[in-house]
Design a protein around this motif. Structure first.
Motif, PDB file in Angstrom:
ATOM      1  N   ARG A 135      -3.958   1.751 -11.205  1.00  0.00           N
ATOM      2  CA  ARG A 135      -4.365   3.083 -10.743  1.00  0.00           C
ATOM      3  C   ARG A 135      -5.458   3.597 -11.669  1.00  0.00           C
ATOM      4  O   ARG A 135      -5.265   3.706 -12.878  1.00  0.00           O
ATOM      5  CB  ARG A 135      -3.167   4.024 -10.777  1.00  0.00           C
ATOM      6  CG  ARG A 135      -3.436   5.380 -10.179  1.00  0.00           C
ATOM      7  CD  ARG A 135      -2.268   6.321 -10.361  1.00  0.00           C
ATOM      8  NE  ARG A 135      -2.264   6.918 -11.684  1.00  0.00           N
ATOM      9  CZ  ARG A 135      -1.271   6.826 -12.556  1.00  0.00           C
ATOM     10  NH1 ARG A 135      -0.199   6.125 -12.267  1.00  0.00           N
ATOM     11  NH2 ARG A 135      -1.338   7.410 -13.731  1.00  0.00           N
ATOM     12  N   TRP A 147     -12.489   7.177  -2.264  1.00  0.00           N
ATOM     13  CA  TRP A 147     -11.335   6.413  -2.750  1.00  0.00           C
ATOM     14  C   TRP A 147     -11.545   4.950  -2.400  1.00  0.00           C
ATOM     15  O   TRP A 147     -12.004   4.628  -1.298  1.00  0.00           O
ATOM     16  CB  TRP A 147     -10.034   6.913  -2.114  1.00  0.00           C
ATOM     17  CG  TRP A 147      -9.802   8.379  -2.309  1.00  0.00           C
ATOM     18  CD1 TRP A 147     -10.119   9.386  -1.441  1.00  0.00           C
ATOM     19  CD2 TRP A 147      -9.227   9.003  -3.452  1.00  0.00           C
ATOM     20  NE1 TRP A 147      -9.772  10.603  -1.968  1.00  0.00           N
ATOM     21  CE2 TRP A 147      -9.222  10.405  -3.210  1.00  0.00           C
ATOM     22  CE3 TRP A 147      -8.708   8.535  -4.660  1.00  0.00           C
ATOM     23  CZ2 TRP A 147      -8.717  11.319  -4.117  1.00  0.00           C
ATOM     24  CZ3 TRP A 147      -8.207   9.449  -5.563  1.00  0.00           C
ATOM     25  CH2 TRP A 147      -8.216  10.820  -5.294  1.00  0.00           C
ATOM     26  N   MET A 195       0.826  -1.206   0.000  1.00  0.00           N
ATOM     27  CA  MET A 195       0.000   0.000   0.000  1.00  0.00           C
ATOM     28  C   MET A 195       0.862   1.257   0.000  1.00  0.00           C
ATOM     29  O   MET A 195       0.551   2.230  -0.710  1.00  0.00           O
ATOM     30  CB  MET A 195      -0.929  -0.003   1.224  1.00  0.00           C
ATOM     31  CG  MET A 195      -1.864   1.211   1.285  1.00  0.00           C
ATOM     32  SD  MET A 195      -2.943   1.371  -0.153  1.00  0.00           S
ATOM     33  CE  MET A 195      -4.135   0.072   0.200  1.00  0.00           C
ATOM     34  N   SER A 223       0.974   6.151  -7.198  1.00  0.00           N
ATOM     35  CA  SER A 223      -0.256   6.705  -7.771  1.00  0.00           C
ATOM     36  C   SER A 223      -0.302   8.219  -7.699  1.00  0.00           C
ATOM     37  O   SER A 223      -0.904   8.870  -8.549  1.00  0.00           O
ATOM     38  CB  SER A 223      -1.474   6.127  -7.041  1.00  0.00           C
ATOM     39  OG  SER A 223      -1.570   6.642  -5.726  1.00  0.00           O
ATOM     40  N   MET A 254      -9.279   4.778  -7.702  1.00  0.00           N
ATOM     41  CA  MET A 254      -9.177   3.421  -7.158  1.00  0.00           C
ATOM     42  C   MET A 254      -7.759   2.881  -7.326  1.00  0.00           C
ATOM     43  O   MET A 254      -7.075   3.224  -8.294  1.00  0.00           O
ATOM     44  CB  MET A 254     -10.147   2.479  -7.876  1.00  0.00           C
ATOM     45  CG  MET A 254     -11.604   2.894  -7.840  1.00  0.00           C
ATOM     46  SD  MET A 254     -12.686   1.658  -8.636  1.00  0.00           S
ATOM     47  CE  MET A 254     -12.150   1.786 -10.354  1.00  0.00           C
ATOM     48  N   LEU A 255      -7.352   2.041  -6.400  1.00  0.00           N
ATOM     49  CA  LEU A 255      -6.130   1.250  -6.499  1.00  0.00           C
ATOM     50  C   LEU A 255      -6.534  -0.212  -6.400  1.00  0.00           C
ATOM     51  O   LEU A 255      -6.959  -0.674  -5.333  1.00  0.00           O
ATOM     52  CB  LEU A 255      -5.143   1.612  -5.385  1.00  0.00           C
ATOM     53  CG  LEU A 255      -4.449   2.973  -5.494  1.00  0.00           C
ATOM     54  CD1 LEU A 255      -3.671   3.272  -4.225  1.00  0.00           C
ATOM     55  CD2 LEU A 255      -3.524   3.008  -6.707  1.00  0.00           C
ATOM     56  N   THR A 266      -5.709  -4.326  -7.015  1.00  0.00           N
ATOM     57  CA  THR A 266      -4.708  -5.370  -7.185  1.00  0.00           C
ATOM     58  C   THR A 266      -5.335  -6.512  -7.961  1.00  0.00           C
ATOM     59  O   THR A 266      -6.348  -7.076  -7.539  1.00  0.00           O
ATOM     60  CB  THR A 266      -4.197  -5.877  -5.829  1.00  0.00           C
ATOM     61  OG1 THR A 266      -3.580  -4.791  -5.118  1.00  0.00           O
ATOM     62  CG2 THR A 266      -3.173  -6.992  -6.013  1.00  0.00           C
ATOM     63  N   THR A 325      -9.804   0.954  -2.508  1.00  0.00           N
ATOM     64  CA  THR A 325      -8.704   0.024  -2.752  1.00  0.00           C
ATOM     65  C   THR A 325      -9.267  -1.387  -2.658  1.00  0.00           C
ATOM     66  O   THR A 325     -10.200  -1.637  -1.889  1.00  0.00           O
ATOM     67  CB  THR A 325      -7.546   0.187  -1.751  1.00  0.00           C
ATOM     68  OG1 THR A 325      -7.935  -0.341  -0.475  1.00  0.00           O
ATOM     69  CG2 THR A 325      -7.160   1.658  -1.604  1.00  0.00           C
ATOM     70  N   CYS A 326      -8.718  -2.280  -3.435  1.00  0.00           N
ATOM     71  CA  CYS A 326      -9.206  -3.666  -3.445  1.00  0.00           C
ATOM     72  C   CYS A 326      -8.040  -4.612  -3.638  1.00  0.00           C
ATOM     73  O   CYS A 326      -7.299  -4.503  -4.618  1.00  0.00           O
ATOM     74  CB  CYS A 326     -10.251  -3.845  -4.554  1.00  0.00           C
ATOM     75  SG  CYS A 326     -10.947  -5.514  -4.623  1.00  0.00           S
ATOM     76  N   ASP A 327      -7.876  -5.543  -2.716  1.00  0.00           N
ATOM     77  CA  ASP A 327      -6.827  -6.558  -2.797  1.00  0.00           C
ATOM     78  C   ASP A 327      -7.399  -7.848  -2.233  1.00  0.00           C
ATOM     79  O   ASP A 327      -7.362  -8.086  -1.023  1.00  0.00           O
ATOM     80  CB  ASP A 327      -5.593  -6.118  -2.012  1.00  0.00           C
ATOM     81  CG  ASP A 327      -4.405  -7.060  -2.217  1.00  0.00           C
ATOM     82  OD1 ASP A 327      -4.595  -8.127  -2.832  1.00  0.00           O
ATOM     83  OD2 ASP A 327      -3.294  -6.721  -1.771  1.00  0.00           O
ATOM     84  N   CYS A 334      -0.718  -3.780  -9.860  1.00  0.00           N
ATOM     85  CA  CYS A 334      -1.524  -2.729  -9.241  1.00  0.00           C
ATOM     86  C   CYS A 334      -2.046  -1.834 -10.360  1.00  0.00           C
ATOM     87  O   CYS A 334      -1.295  -1.451 -11.255  1.00  0.00           O
ATOM     88  CB  CYS A 334      -0.687  -1.919  -8.252  1.00  0.00           C
ATOM     89  SG  CYS A 334      -1.612  -0.585  -7.437  1.00  0.00           S
ATOM     90  N   GLU A 360     -11.635   0.004   1.838  1.00  0.00           N
ATOM     91  CA  GLU A 360     -10.645  -1.024   1.513  1.00  0.00           C
ATOM     92  C   GLU A 360     -11.333  -2.385   1.482  1.00  0.00           C
ATOM     93  O   GLU A 360     -11.792  -2.895   2.510  1.00  0.00           O
ATOM     94  CB  GLU A 360      -9.511  -1.024   2.544  1.00  0.00           C
ATOM     95  CG  GLU A 360      -8.393  -1.967   2.163  1.00  0.00           C
ATOM     96  CD  GLU A 360      -7.324  -2.073   3.242  1.00  0.00           C
ATOM     97  OE1 GLU A 360      -6.347  -2.793   2.985  1.00  0.00           O
ATOM     98  OE2 GLU A 360      -7.471  -1.462   4.317  1.00  0.00           O
TER      99      GLU A 360
END
Length: 375
Positions: free
Chosen positions: A368, A293, A217, A224, A323-324, A326, A295-297, A366, A236
Motif C-alpha cells: 500500500r 489510483w 482486490m 488499505s 497505489m496497491l 502486488t 493497482t498492479c498485479d 501487497c 489496473e
C-alpha cells in the motif's frame, strides 16, 4: 515468561523468523509447526508486553501465547482453556487452524473451517463470565477489544482439499480424537487484520465473478482503507481476465485496464471500463492523466514490476494519490529483499508505504503506497 505466537503461510517461516529477531534480538524460537511459530521473549518484555506492536510483513496474525491444551474431546479441553487464561475476561473469541499445506498444494486455500467455527461456538457457550459482547466469527472485533485466540495445531484440512489426497494422506491429515492440540493466546485488536480470526477475511465470491483475483482486490481495498469512492479514476495494470476489475467496478469506479491478454466479456460490457490491450511500455502517457489510483498485479519478479510502475509514477503528467502493488516471489528468498523494494517506492515521493502478505495472496505481498496517511 512471555511468549509470542505468529501464524503465516507455509513456506514463509524463514523470513518471518528474520523479521521477529530483527525486532526482538533476544527472542528465542520455541514451539513451532509449519505455519505456526512461537518465540520466548526476555523477562524484561513483561513490563511492556501489552504495548508491543509487531512489525511484520509475513505474519498473518500474532499475539501472546499462554500455553498448550491437549486432550481427546473439546468437552474435556475447554475447561483447561479458562485455566490457562486465569479466568481473565475477553471481548471476543477467535478460533482458526494453522495452514495445513502450502497454498496451492492439493488446491489448499486457508479458510475458517466448520471445525473452527463449531469450536468457537462451544467456547462462547462455556464462557465463564458474563455473556460475550458478540459471539461467533462472522463479525470483526472492535478496535481495542481483547481477543482470546485458540489455534488448532492439528486442524482438519478444509474441503475440497481432502478430495485431492490419497487414502494414506487423508488418514494422516484427519484430526484423530486421541490427539487434539490447541495453542491458547490472546491479543488486542488494533488493526484491520487483528480484528479477524487468524487475520483471515472470510469472503464468498459472487457467482458473476470471473476469477479469484476478486478476493485479493477485495481484501487489499479493505486493508488499505483508501478513500476510493464512486467516480474515482483507477488504472489496473494486469487486469485480465477481470476479477479484480469487478471489485473496483462494484464500487462505482471508472477503470482503465492495461493488459495484452483478453478481458472477460462481462467486464468489457461495463460502460465504466476501458481496456487497452497492450503492455504498459507501448501505451501513450496521456492515457493516464486522469488516473488517481493505480493497482498492479503482473506475473513477473518484483524489480520488473517496480520498473513498470516507476515509468508511470515519475512521468510529469501523471499525478497519483495512491497505489496497491502486488510483488510476486518466484523464489521465497526474494522476500528477504522487501525493505529494499519499499525504500525504492518511497524514493518516488510516497512516504507512507506498508506491505502485508494478504490472506488471499499466494507467494506474494501487497504493498500500500500513499502520499497522504489514509490508514
Amino acid at each position: 515468561m512471555p511468549f509470542l505466537f505468529v501464524t503465516s503461510q507455509v513456506g514463509a517461516e524463514p523470513i518471518l523468523k528474520e523479521e521477529i529477531v530483527r525486532q526482538f534480538p533476544d527472542a528465542r524460537l520455541a514451539f513451532s509447526r509449519p505455519g505456526l511459530l512461537t518465540f520466548k521473549l526476555p523477562e524484561e518484555e513483561n513490563e511492556r508486553l501489552e504495548k508491543i506492536r509487531l512489525k511484520s510483513v509475513f505474519a498473518r496474525s500474532w499475539g501472546f501465547s499462554l500455553g498448550m491444551v491437549q486432550g481427546k474431546t473439546p468437552e474435556e479441553m475447554i475447561p483447561k482453556v479458562w485455566e490457562w487464561t486465569n479466568f481473565r475476561r475477553f471481548d471476543r473469541i477467535h478460533v482458526w487452524g494453522r495452514d495445513t499445506y502450502k497454498i496451492g498444494d492439493y488446491q489448499f486455500e486457508p479458510a475458517l473451517t466448520d471445525e473452527a467455527n463449531e469450536l468457537c461456538w462451544q467456547l462462547c457457550q462455556n464462557y465463564p463470565h458474563e455473556t460475550l459482547w458478540r459471539s461467533g466469527q462472522d463479525i470483526p472485533a472492535r478496535q481495542g477489544d481483547w481477543v482470546l485466540d485458540c489455534i488448532l495445531v492439528h486442524p482438519l484440512p478444509p474441503e475440497p482439499t481432502l478430495e485431492f489426497l490419497s487414502r494414506r494422506e487423508k488418514n494422516r491429515a484427519k484430526l484423530h480424537p486421541e490427539k487434539q492440540e490447541w495453542l491458547i493466546g490472546y491479543h488486542q485488536a488494533h488493526s484491520f487484520p487483528s480484528t479477524l480470526p487468524g487475520g483471515m477475511l472470510d469472503l464468498t465470491m459472487p457467482p458473476e465473478v470471473v476469477s479469484r483475483a476478486w478476493l485479493k482486490m477485495e481484501e487489499a481495498l479493505r486493508w488499505s482503507n483508501f478513500p476510493i469512492e464512486e467516480g474515482s479514476q483507477v488504472c489496473e495494470i494486469g487486469s485480465a481476465p477481470g476479477g479484480a476489475t469487478q471489485a473496483l467496478l462494484s464500487r462505482g469506479c471508472h477503470v482503465l485496464g492495461v493488459d495484452p491478454a483478453e478481458m472477460a466479456p462481462e467486464v468489457l460490457e461495463n460502460p465504466r471500463f476501458r481496456h487497452i490491450r497492450s503492455k504498459v511500455a507501448f501505451v501513450k502517457r496521456r492515457e493516464f492523466r486522469k488516473v488517481r489510483w493505480l493497482t498492479c498485479d503482473i506475473n513477473v519478479p518484483p524489480n520488473y514490476t517496480l520498473d513498470v510502475v516507476e515509468s508511470l509514477v515519475l512521468h510529469p503528467d501523471i499525478n497519483l494519490r495512491g497505489m496497491l502493488l502486488t510483488l510476486k516471489f518466484p523464489d521465497w528468498s526474494m522476500g528477504h529483499e522487501v525493505e529494499n523494494y519499499l525504500d525504492r517506492i518511497r524514493s518516488w515521493g510516497f512516504p507512507h508505504v506498508h506491505a502485508r502478505q494478504l490472506h488471499y495472496s499466494h507467494q506474494e505481498i501487497c504493498v500500500r503506497c500513499d502520499r497522504e496517511r489514509f490508514l
